[in-house]
Design an enzyme around this catalytic site. Structure first.
Site, mmCIF file in Angstrom:
data_model
loop_
_atom_site.group_PDB
_atom_site.id
_atom_site.type_symbol
_atom_site.label_atom_id
_atom_site.label_comp_id
_atom_site.label_asym_id
_atom_site.label_seq_id
_atom_site.Cartn_x
_atom_site.Cartn_y
_atom_site.Cartn_z
ATOM 1 N N ASP B 24 1.155 -1.393 -0.021
ATOM 2 C CA ASP B 24 -0.001 0.451 -0.081
ATOM 3 C C ASP B 24 0.696 1.281 -0.381
ATOM 4 O O ASP B 24 1.662 1.377 0.887
ATOM 5 C CB ASP B 24 -0.619 -0.045 1.346
ATOM 6 C CG ASP B 24 -2.235 -0.981 1.294
ATOM 7 O OD1 ASP B 24 -2.510 -1.567 -0.073
ATOM 8 O OD2 ASP B 24 -2.965 -1.084 1.886
ATOM 9 N N LYS B 81 -8.473 0.576 -5.093
ATOM 10 C CA LYS B 81 -9.200 0.406 -4.650
ATOM 11 C C LYS B 81 -10.288 1.181 -5.145
ATOM 12 O O LYS B 81 -10.125 2.319 -4.847
ATOM 13 C CB LYS B 81 -9.484 0.331 -2.810
ATOM 14 C CG LYS B 81 -8.578 -0.568 -1.891
ATOM 15 C CD LYS B 81 -8.167 -0.800 -0.980
ATOM 16 C CE LYS B 81 -7.272 -1.350 -0.300
ATOM 17 N NZ LYS B 81 -6.603 -2.669 0.387
ATOM 18 N N ARG B 165 -6.523 -20.790 7.035
ATOM 19 C CA ARG B 165 -6.730 -22.022 7.005
ATOM 20 C C ARG B 165 -8.018 -22.169 6.878
ATOM 21 O O ARG B 165 -8.176 -23.676 6.016
ATOM 22 C CB ARG B 165 -6.788 -21.940 8.893
ATOM 23 C CG ARG B 165 -5.174 -22.067 9.051
ATOM 24 C CD ARG B 165 -4.642 -22.789 10.301
ATOM 25 N NE ARG B 165 -3.414 -22.803 11.050
ATOM 26 C CZ ARG B 165 -2.450 -23.772 10.965
ATOM 27 N NH1 ARG B 165 -2.695 -24.553 10.469
ATOM 28 N NH2 ARG B 165 -1.071 -23.350 11.214
ATOM 29 N N GLY B 235 -0.180 -3.647 3.794
ATOM 30 C CA GLY B 235 -0.752 -2.636 3.906
ATOM 31 C C GLY B 235 -0.302 -1.676 4.851
ATOM 32 O O GLY B 235 0.786 -1.015 4.320
#
Lengths: 204, 294
Positions: B24, B81, B165, B235
């Site tokens: 970012d 974004k 996961r 980010g």
């Protein structure tokens, strides 16, 4: 069995390994200089050339890669890999390996929205080859000894300079293994070394 | 004969990012630092997630001037974004020539019911997911790349671990199922039957899946790779740390050499202070960004 390394710092490593294996050769992921030992050929995959260059420098891979190129063993670069091989990169004073006699320009088909796929006619490889171009470079010019294998819309997209093979697109993104097979055919079979080299033989 | 915006071209672009770090950035200077450190792409935005979280209010697509400045500053791909469901923000970014759009829960959703129909665009999209059903729905709409949602702007890896996961466990379950169990599983997950058949035959998702949301250290990045991420988004973790240049380089190297623990130990020495983290339970349920989207 032929042992082919795939530079595994970043990018489409898995796809090249799969393709090499599908062609019946052994594939080795290369992350460190020692991984270059006992290879018969090396593939530099697609990915981001600036990232790969940084990791090559950081881990002392530049000299070992150049030495590998000096041995005469075949090397094949796709997209970012082609940029790594090229003697000259447009807009940069600093080539990467600088071993293949071509000048390349990065991102020369535009940004990602301009990326495309197209069927190509490649010399020495029969029939149309579905090629995927992603923010692809192209070969602006080639040296006297370099053979142009494919031109698309007036731009050179594949060439061969002695043991160096390079293309702008990503054969690894398709299930068509003809280009990998072609590269493997550039690797001299060890069993052939026992026989007289046919090219010298014919000159006698 | 030449075709643009095909699945192969859009998904292929993400394949080229594998093993890489997408960072970012909020201006040209940060973008250049990211590129020099070895980022495979940058995400141009107005505020990093931790600032969005702190400031509150509505978070929107970045000022196009910032995105343009970043695009001019670097030669690596530039992502940006758009709000969930905001058709026009997405079209603006596409028209500007952004290389990848993140339909992101970090921004305030524009539509609480419908995501973008991403297969209508030439530009490829990345979307967040917490489980295989969400992954299936985003891919069904045309996403060419996925990432975990994690909990952005927290510097806390726990949610990204949970999501990765979860997705991978559900993939393994589908692979192990017999064909006659797939339809019921499709209903339970909210995924299409065709999608599950594809996952079963491939043994993985048909697109690249990165880790995102809470990565703050080289060890965090390596952990996500160890758990099977194809690469990582960082980010706030880089430019909210003490020494962004060193953090950026160390995270890139730890991502490549994620199983070389001695090396990661070296990379992690004297890095300075990582971004200050937030414990997830202290964030009110309504303020968790991962709950946005469905």
């Amino acid at each position: 069995m032929k042992r082919v390394g795939v530079l595994a710092l970043q990018g489409a490593v898995r796809e090249h390994i799969k393709s090499v294996q599908a062609c019946g050769a052994e594939a080795i992921a290369v992350k460190w200089p020692k991984d270059l030992e006992n290879l018969d050929g090396l593939i530099l995959p697609g990915g981001e050339s600036t990232t790969m260059r940084r990791l090559i420098d950081r881990y002392g891979l530049m000299e070992p890669l150049r030495e590998f190129a000096q041995t005469g063993k075949p090397m094949f670069g796709t997209c970012a890999g082609l940029i790594l091989l090229a003697e000259t990169v447009v807009g940069s004073d600093d080539a990467h390996l600088g071993v293949m006699d071509v000048t390349v320009e990065r991102n020369s088909f535009g940004r990602q929205v301009d990326s495309f796929e197209a069927p190509l006619e490649i010399r020495g490889i029969a029939g149309p080859f579905e090629a995927v171009f992603i923010r692809a470079p192209h070969i602006v010019s080639v040296g006297a000894g370099t053979e142009v294998l494919c031109v698309h819309n007036g731009k050179i997209v594949m060439a061969k300079d002695g043991q160096f093979l390079g293309c702008s697109f990503h054969p690894e993104l398709t299930d068509d293994h003809r280009i990998t097979n072609y590269f493997l055919s550039m690797i001299q079979d060890k069993s052939d070394l026992l026989l007289p080299n046919p090219s010298t033989y014919s000159k006698v | 004969m030449t075709e643009q915006g095909t699945d192969r071209v859009k998904r292929g672009m993400a394949e080229m990012q594998k093993g890489g770090v997408i960072m970012d950035v909020v201006n040209a200077e940060q973008a250049r630092i990211a590129e020099a450190a070895g980022a495979t792409a940058v995400m141009a935005l107005e505020r990093v997630p931790s600032d969005i979280r702190r400031d509150g209010g509505v978070a929107r697509m970045a000022d196009p001037r910032i995105t343009e400045e970043v695009m001019k500053a670097v030669s690596i791909p530039v992502m940006a974004k758009a709000r969930i469901g905001h058709i026009v923000e997405a079209r603006i970014l596409e028209a500007m020539g952004v290389d990848y759009i993140d339909e992101s829960e970090v921004l305030t959703p524009a539509d609480e019911e419908f995501h973008l129909l991403k297969n209508q665009y030439t530009v490829p999209f990345v979307c967040g997911c917490r489980n295989l059903g969400e992954a299936a729905r985003r891919i069904g709409e045309g996403a060419s790349m996925l990432r975990t949602k994690g909990e952005p702007g927290t510097g806390n890896i726990v949610e990204a671990v949970r999501h990765l996961r979860q997705v991978n466990a559900e993939i393994r379950k589908v692979v192990a199922m017999s064909e006659d169990e797939l339809m019921t599983e499709a209903r339970n997950l909210g995924a299409s039957y065709e999608f599950l058949k594809e996952v079963k035959s491939l043994g993985r998702l048909p697109v690249v899946n990165f880790a995102a949301g809470g990565i703050a250290t080289p060890a965090d990045a390596a952990l996500m790779m160890e758990l099977g991420a194809d690469g990582v988004f960082v980010g706030s973790g880089i430019f909210k740390s003490d020494n962004p240049e060193r953090f950026a380089r160390a995270i890139v190297e730890a991502t490549t050499h994620y199983q070389d623990y001695k090396l990661i130990a070296e990379l992690s020495k004297d890095l300075g202070i990582a971004m200050k983290g937030i414990e997830i339970s202290t964030i009110a349920a309504g303020e968790r960004m991962q709950e946005r989207g469905w």
